[in-house]
Write a protein that holds these residues in place. Structure first.
Motif, PDB file in Angstrom:
ATOM      1  N   UNK A  22       0.807  -1.230   0.000  1.00  0.00           N
ATOM      2  CA  UNK A  22       0.000   0.000   0.000  1.00  0.00           C
ATOM      3  C   UNK A  22       0.835   1.273   0.000  1.00  0.00           C
ATOM      4  N   UNK A  23       2.186   1.128   0.192  1.00  0.00           N
ATOM      5  CA  UNK A  23       3.022   2.339   0.201  1.00  0.00           C
ATOM      6  C   UNK A  23       4.254   2.218  -0.698  1.00  0.00           C
ATOM      7  N   UNK A  24       4.234   1.244  -1.626  1.00  0.00           N
ATOM      8  CA  UNK A  24       5.297   1.191  -2.629  1.00  0.00           C
ATOM      9  C   UNK A  24       4.668   1.263  -4.011  1.00  0.00           C
ATOM     10  N   UNK A  25       5.430   1.810  -4.971  1.00  0.00           N
ATOM     11  CA  UNK A  25       4.867   2.021  -6.306  1.00  0.00           C
ATOM     12  C   UNK A  25       5.893   1.714  -7.388  1.00  0.00           C
ATOM     13  N   UNK A  26       5.404   1.156  -8.479  1.00  0.00           N
ATOM     14  CA  UNK A  26       6.257   0.906  -9.640  1.00  0.00           C
ATOM     15  C   UNK A  26       6.658   2.234 -10.272  1.00  0.00           C
ATOM     16  N   UNK A  27       7.941   2.345 -10.612  1.00  0.00           N
ATOM     17  CA  UNK A  27       8.439   3.542 -11.282  1.00  0.00           C
ATOM     18  C   UNK A  27       9.665   3.131 -12.089  1.00  0.00           C
ATOM     19  N   UNK A  28       9.759   3.603 -13.322  1.00  0.00           N
ATOM     20  CA  UNK A  28      10.827   3.113 -14.204  1.00  0.00           C
ATOM     21  C   UNK A  28      12.102   3.953 -14.177  1.00  0.00           C
ATOM     22  N   UNK A  29      11.972   5.240 -13.856  1.00  0.00           N
ATOM     23  CA  UNK A  29      13.091   6.180 -13.992  1.00  0.00           C
ATOM     24  C   UNK A  29      13.585   6.226 -15.445  1.00  0.00           C
ATOM     25  N   UNK A  30      12.664   6.101 -16.386  1.00  0.00           N
ATOM     26  CA  UNK A  30      13.020   6.222 -17.801  1.00  0.00           C
ATOM     27  C   UNK A  30      13.310   7.688 -18.115  1.00  0.00           C
ATOM     28  N   UNK A  31      14.300   8.041 -18.929  1.00  0.00           N
ATOM     29  CA  UNK A  31      15.210   7.167 -19.665  1.00  0.00           C
ATOM     30  C   UNK A  31      16.517   6.849 -18.931  1.00  0.00           C
ATOM     31  N   UNK A  32      16.660   7.307 -17.676  1.00  0.00           N
ATOM     32  CA  UNK A  32      17.903   7.039 -16.938  1.00  0.00           C
ATOM     33  C   UNK A  32      18.150   5.536 -16.840  1.00  0.00           C
ATOM     34  N   UNK A  33      17.060   4.773 -16.751  1.00  0.00           N
ATOM     35  CA  UNK A  33      17.195   3.311 -16.616  1.00  0.00           C
ATOM     36  C   UNK A  33      17.855   2.661 -17.829  1.00  0.00           C
TER      37      UNK A  33
END
Length: 345
Positions: free
Chosen positions: A288-299
């Motif tokens: 409930x307190x974590x979220x998917x995030x890509x950090x695109x385009x740094x990734x």
């Protein structure tokens, strides 16, 4: 993941070719020294393109002192606000890599802000952001001042704490970018103190929400986590930070903290290697307190064009290993981000 669970990518960066020179870090030799707009993002996410994304400021050139004096030091961050307005309102300039059809993808954006300058200066800056944002202003859900490369003590200055309290009063979140890998235990200890001071004596509904970027950038090259002082310090800080109900964590930013050979391995191998860190984040914060995030385009740096899908598979595997039900999966892939940023689904 179930096909009917929407994805909100909670951390991406976008910049047009015409504004590359305004980025403080983007030299001509940098691998990201080219346009990264919605056209490129759609290509990178093809087959799983998210329902929406949250844009994070890209560290444009700025000058705090000049900003305090006459606002001139804020020229480029405000230019970035105008760039997001063009995306959100579907009014691209020629060659910018986005169209009217992309207008609904940005569910929220997080501009830069001069938090070290204090509340009075912040008030003036927020007025300028509102003016520049125009009809996109409701999608400004918070602000970021990148701390990972700033001198020790920056986040503990009275003016910085004042600014955090101001954001809380106004209902904005603060996106927190720190770097345990390169800055060590001391920076995480400062974060704990910063949050304590920002929330001290503040009514619950006015406490600023802190959204932590990239798991605090731990050193993912550690082999024996059981005896590593770095891992133990990071783990302690993560559990301490999670005790505050107004903190959230982004599952993002892993690739830059890995040894280069590991980045080239399969998602399954990478998951196995970094599972001690993922397990700590999950145990501390819960779905409930974590979220998917890509950090695109740094990734993509050191990984390649398939980086977005590779990171998605790693988070997919986390959900599978944790035996999450659809409700928990929905939280990680979109629900937590929408809740934390105060976005209507």
């Amino acid at each position: 993941m179930a096909a009917d669970i929407p994805i909100i990518d909670a951390h991406i960066h976008l910049f047009p070719e015409s504004e590359l020179e305004t980025l403080s870090w983007c030299t001509p030799e940098h691998p990201l020294h080219k346009q990264h707009s919605l056209e490129e993002y759609r290509a990178a996410t093809e087959g799983s393109t998210p329902k929406g994304f949250i844009f994070l400021e890209t560290d444009r050139k700025n000058d705090l002192e000049a900003g305090e004096k006459d606002g001139s030091g804020w020229k480029y961050p405000l230019m970035e606000v105008n760039w997001l307005k063009r995306i959100i309102t579907g009014q691209p300039k020629p060659g910018e890599g986005h169209t009217k059809d992309d207008a609904s993808l940005c569910v929220a954006y997080i501009p830069w802000a001069p938090l070290p300058s204090g509340a009075a200066v912040m008030e003036k800056y927020l007025d300028l952001v509102k003016q520049e944002a125009g009809e996109s202003w409701p999608k400004v859900r918070g602000f970021r001042y990148l701390l990972q490369d700033k001198p020790n003590g920056t986040m503990l200055q009275d003016k910085f704490i004042e600014s955090l309290k101001l954001l809380g009063r106004k209902g904005f979140v603060f996106d927190l970018g720190v770097d345990q890998h390169n800055r060590g235990r001391a920076q995480l200890e400062e974060v704990v103190e910063m949050i304590d001071r920002a929330h001290e004596g503040v009514p619950e509904d006015q406490k600023v929400t802190i959204i932590i970027n990239h798991m605090c950038k731990p050193d993912l090259a550690i082999y024996n986590v059981q005896t590593s002082p770095s891992f133990i310090a990071w783990r302690t800080a993560i559990f301490t930070l999670s005790k505050c109900s107004r903190t959230y964590m982004k599952l993002s930013g892993g690739f830059p903290e890995m040894p280069e050979p590991l980045r080239q391995r399969s998602p399954e191998d990478i998951f196995d290697a970094i599972s001690p860190w993922l397990s700590v984040v999950l145990a501390a914060f819960g779905a409930s307190r974590i979220m998917f995030a890509s950090d695109w385009p740094v990734c993509t740096v050191g990984v390649g064009d398939g980086a977005w899908h590779k990171w998605k598979k790693i988070v997919d595997r986390l959900c599978w290993m944790a035996s999450f039900e659809d409700e928990e999966k929905r939280a990680i892939w979109s629900g937590t981000a929408l809740k934390a940023y105060g976005v209507d689904a």
